[in-house]
Design a protein around this motif. Structure first.
Motif, mmCIF file in Angstrom:
data_model
loop_
_atom_site.group_PDB
_atom_site.id
_atom_site.type_symbol
_atom_site.label_atom_id
_atom_site.label_comp_id
_atom_site.label_asym_id
_atom_site.label_seq_id
_atom_site.Cartn_x
_atom_site.Cartn_y
_atom_site.Cartn_z
ATOM 1 N N GLU A 68 -34.198 23.159 43.039
ATOM 2 C CA GLU A 68 -34.887 23.864 43.699
ATOM 3 C C GLU A 68 -34.561 24.088 45.585
ATOM 4 O O GLU A 68 -33.203 23.944 45.758
ATOM 5 C CB GLU A 68 -36.099 23.159 44.165
ATOM 6 C CG GLU A 68 -36.822 22.363 42.332
ATOM 7 C CD GLU A 68 -37.986 23.562 42.367
ATOM 8 O OE1 GLU A 68 -38.419 24.150 43.051
ATOM 9 O OE2 GLU A 68 -37.622 23.649 41.481
ATOM 10 N N PRO A 69 -35.451 24.857 45.956
ATOM 11 C CA PRO A 69 -34.684 24.963 47.794
ATOM 12 C C PRO A 69 -34.248 23.785 47.829
ATOM 13 O O PRO A 69 -34.984 22.342 48.004
ATOM 14 C CB PRO A 69 -35.807 25.710 48.067
ATOM 15 C CG PRO A 69 -36.329 26.234 47.172
ATOM 16 C CD PRO A 69 -36.650 25.211 45.281
ATOM 17 N N ARG A 71 -26.095 28.953 37.745
ATOM 18 C CA ARG A 71 -27.546 29.426 38.140
ATOM 19 C C ARG A 71 -27.826 30.512 37.458
ATOM 20 O O ARG A 71 -28.465 30.983 36.418
ATOM 21 C CB ARG A 71 -28.085 29.565 39.238
ATOM 22 C CG ARG A 71 -29.228 29.726 39.962
ATOM 23 C CD ARG A 71 -29.798 29.833 41.140
ATOM 24 N NE ARG A 71 -31.519 30.011 41.979
ATOM 25 C CZ ARG A 71 -31.623 29.280 42.069
ATOM 26 N NH1 ARG A 71 -30.798 28.117 42.107
ATOM 27 N NH2 ARG A 71 -33.164 29.713 42.869
ATOM 28 N N HIS A 98 -40.702 25.785 43.060
ATOM 29 C CA HIS A 98 -41.618 26.067 43.810
ATOM 30 C C HIS A 98 -40.946 27.580 43.120
ATOM 31 O O HIS A 98 -40.336 28.510 42.385
ATOM 32 C CB HIS A 98 -40.246 26.519 45.184
ATOM 33 C CG HIS A 98 -41.492 24.866 45.216
ATOM 34 N ND1 HIS A 98 -42.572 24.874 46.602
ATOM 35 C CD2 HIS A 98 -40.916 23.735 45.785
ATOM 36 C CE1 HIS A 98 -42.458 24.097 47.128
ATOM 37 N NE2 HIS A 98 -41.503 23.025 46.233
ATOM 38 N N GLU A 99 -41.739 28.966 43.992
ATOM 39 C CA GLU A 99 -40.966 29.964 43.190
ATOM 40 C C GLU A 99 -39.499 30.085 43.877
ATOM 41 O O GLU A 99 -39.423 30.233 44.181
ATOM 42 C CB GLU A 99 -42.116 31.089 44.021
ATOM 43 C CG GLU A 99 -41.935 32.366 43.926
ATOM 44 C CD GLU A 99 -42.241 34.077 44.891
ATOM 45 O OE1 GLU A 99 -42.253 34.673 44.413
ATOM 46 O OE2 GLU A 99 -43.673 33.098 45.129
ATOM 47 N N LEU A 100 -39.240 31.848 42.267
ATOM 48 C CA LEU A 100 -37.729 31.200 42.405
ATOM 49 C C LEU A 100 -37.667 32.964 43.928
ATOM 50 O O LEU A 100 -38.016 33.256 44.037
ATOM 51 C CB LEU A 100 -37.326 32.442 41.371
ATOM 52 C CG LEU A 100 -37.185 31.499 40.373
ATOM 53 C CD1 LEU A 100 -36.579 32.225 38.551
ATOM 54 C CD2 LEU A 100 -36.142 30.401 40.838
ATOM 55 N N ASP A 101 -36.442 32.863 44.710
ATOM 56 C CA ASP A 101 -35.884 33.985 45.822
ATOM 57 C C ASP A 101 -36.044 34.807 44.436
ATOM 58 O O ASP A 101 -35.628 35.067 43.631
ATOM 59 C CB ASP A 101 -34.432 33.683 45.988
ATOM 60 C CG ASP A 101 -33.259 33.452 45.050
ATOM 61 O OD1 ASP A 101 -32.916 33.919 44.538
ATOM 62 O OD2 ASP A 101 -33.396 32.399 44.649
ATOM 63 N N ALA A 102 -35.647 35.966 45.112
ATOM 64 C CA ALA A 102 -36.017 37.341 44.806
ATOM 65 C C ALA A 102 -35.452 37.988 44.065
ATOM 66 O O ALA A 102 -34.501 37.736 42.778
ATOM 67 C CB ALA A 102 -36.333 38.954 45.844
ATOM 68 N N SER A 109 -32.978 35.383 42.046
ATOM 69 C CA SER A 109 -32.698 35.282 41.609
ATOM 70 C C SER A 109 -34.328 35.550 39.702
ATOM 71 O O SER A 109 -34.252 35.564 38.509
ATOM 72 C CB SER A 109 -33.212 33.617 41.063
ATOM 73 O OG SER A 109 -32.198 33.061 41.966
ATOM 74 N N LYS A 134 -47.367 38.816 46.258
ATOM 75 C CA LYS A 134 -45.901 38.135 45.938
ATOM 76 C C LYS A 134 -46.057 38.564 44.256
ATOM 77 O O LYS A 134 -45.051 38.176 43.747
ATOM 78 C CB LYS A 134 -45.785 37.066 46.474
ATOM 79 C CG LYS A 134 -45.131 36.514 47.769
ATOM 80 C CD LYS A 134 -45.002 34.925 48.207
ATOM 81 C CE LYS A 134 -44.549 34.781 49.357
ATOM 82 N NZ LYS A 134 -44.160 33.160 49.773
#
Length: 374
Positions: free
Chosen positions: A8-9, A59, A73-77, A79, A101
């Motif tokens: 996660e972030p 990853r 949480h939502e993945l970064d763009a 990923s 989004k």
């Protein structure tokens, strides 16, 4: 089928899969991989996962090789673009708050499921991440309030005199609110609770709280356990009732959310200014604007001598147990992907699957998100 869990972030301490569910996933026919150090901030080491039978990978390997990708949480763009057709992505995406989004995320062509859209029906209770994580939030909100409060919670009789118990006002008697009641009572506080749903009165009273009633609330029985919009007349009477209790409260914990909408303002600036200095407000609806007019998301501020804490991610502060509960929710949801012959099969007619499916094959499928996108 291969399942991969992503780290996660940096602001999030939880992890979506914990070592204790890996054996159960294996018995369902899944192989499990995790990004290196994915569980480190929740106190699960890579060695713990390997001992349980999971593989540790990079990853890129997980995104490329997994059939199902899981996160909180939502993945970064970057990923998200690596998840292609014929794959599944499962996370907690708040799709009604971020419809655009979701539209952007859908372009990768994967089946996208949002765990916070799990319907609140009996069969889905074991998969309900909102309830499991709200349990953590309600508990931690009281401890956070107690640590910032200028006095004791319980009544204490000492040689130096008697200390009166703290008065706690809880707004919203959902899962978080009920846990906040129970925790406050364990610490010895006197608790008042307000909710627009009269059917929760008995639960509140059974935990030792006094239920504040305002008649004339809109029926919320078909809202899946969430609050609903109220009439202006009801809001006026609600405001008057809450103001009387807020003035006497030492601690206020707010939990009221309406899916996809700004959180209702229940504690006005004037109410905050009527409270005793040294009092505390913990606003669990901060991410959606807050139930308190002066709340600032992810910040603790002082307003007229009152500490106002805006924190919508308290589960991250109890990462080990919060992760275990989230992982169990994921496990029970994934059981729906396996038929009686232990073959991977997604039944799109299943009410639970259909309700939390946001997108498939590049198109938004969730009716609520489609409506918001126009």
């Amino acid at each position: 089928m291969k399942i991969g869990a992503i780290q996660e972030p940096s602001a999030e301490n939880r992890v979506s899969i914990t070592p204790d569910i890996i054996d159960a996933l294996s018995k369902l026919g899944f192989t499990v991989s995790l990004e290196s150090k994915a569980g480190e901030r929740a106190y699960f080491s890579d060695a713990d996962y390997e001992k349980a039978g999971a593989k540790i990978a990079s990853r890129n390997e997980i995104l490329s090789n997994s059939d199902i990708i899981v996160s909180i949480h939502e993945l970064d763009a970057a990923s998200a673009k690596q998840i292609g057709n014929n794959k599944c992505y499962i996370a907690t995406l708040a799709p009604l708050a971020t419809p655009q989004k979701m539209k952007d995320l859908a372009t990768n062509g994967a089946k996208i499921f949002s765990m916070d859209m799990i319907p609140r029906i009996t069969r889905a209770q074991s998969m309900d991440v909102l309830s499991s994580q709200a349990t953590v939030s309600g508990y931690k909100a009281v401890l956070l309030a107690a640590s910032n409060y200028s006095r004791f919670f319980p009544m204490l009789t000492t040689a130096a005199g008697t200390i009166t118990p703290a008065r706690v006002l809880i707004l919203g008697a959902g899962v978080a609110g009920l846990q906040a009641i129970a925790t406050s009572r364990r610490l010895g506080a006197v608790v008042d609770v307000f909710d627009t749903r009269p059917e929760v009165k008995e639960q509140c009273m059974s935990l030792g709280a006094k239920f504040v009633e305002v008649e004339g609330a809109a029926d919320a029985s078909t809202s899946g356990g969430y609050a609903v919009d109220q009439s202006e007349d009801y809001k006026r009477r609600q405001k008057e009732a809450i103001a009387k209790f807020a003035e006497k409260a030492d601690i206020i914990i707010t939990t009221a959310l309406i899916p996809g909408k700004k959180a209702p303002v229940l504690i006005t600036k004037e109410m905050v200014e009527s409270m005793r200095q040294g009092s505390v407000i913990v606003d669990l609806a901060a991410v959606m604007g807050g139930n308190c007019e002066v709340t600032q998301n992810d910040k603790t501020i002082m307003h007229n001598g009152v500490t106002v804490i805006g924190n919508s991610n308290l589960p991250s502060t109890q990462p080990m147990d919060a992760s275990k509960m989230y992982a169990k929710n994921i496990l029970n949801f994934l059981k729906l992907f396996v038929n009686k012959e232990k073959q991977f099969q997604i039944n799109m007619e299943d009410e639970i699957i259909n309700t939390c499916l946001i997108a498939d094959a590049g198109s938004i499928r969730h009716k609520g998100v489609l409506s918001l996108l126009g």
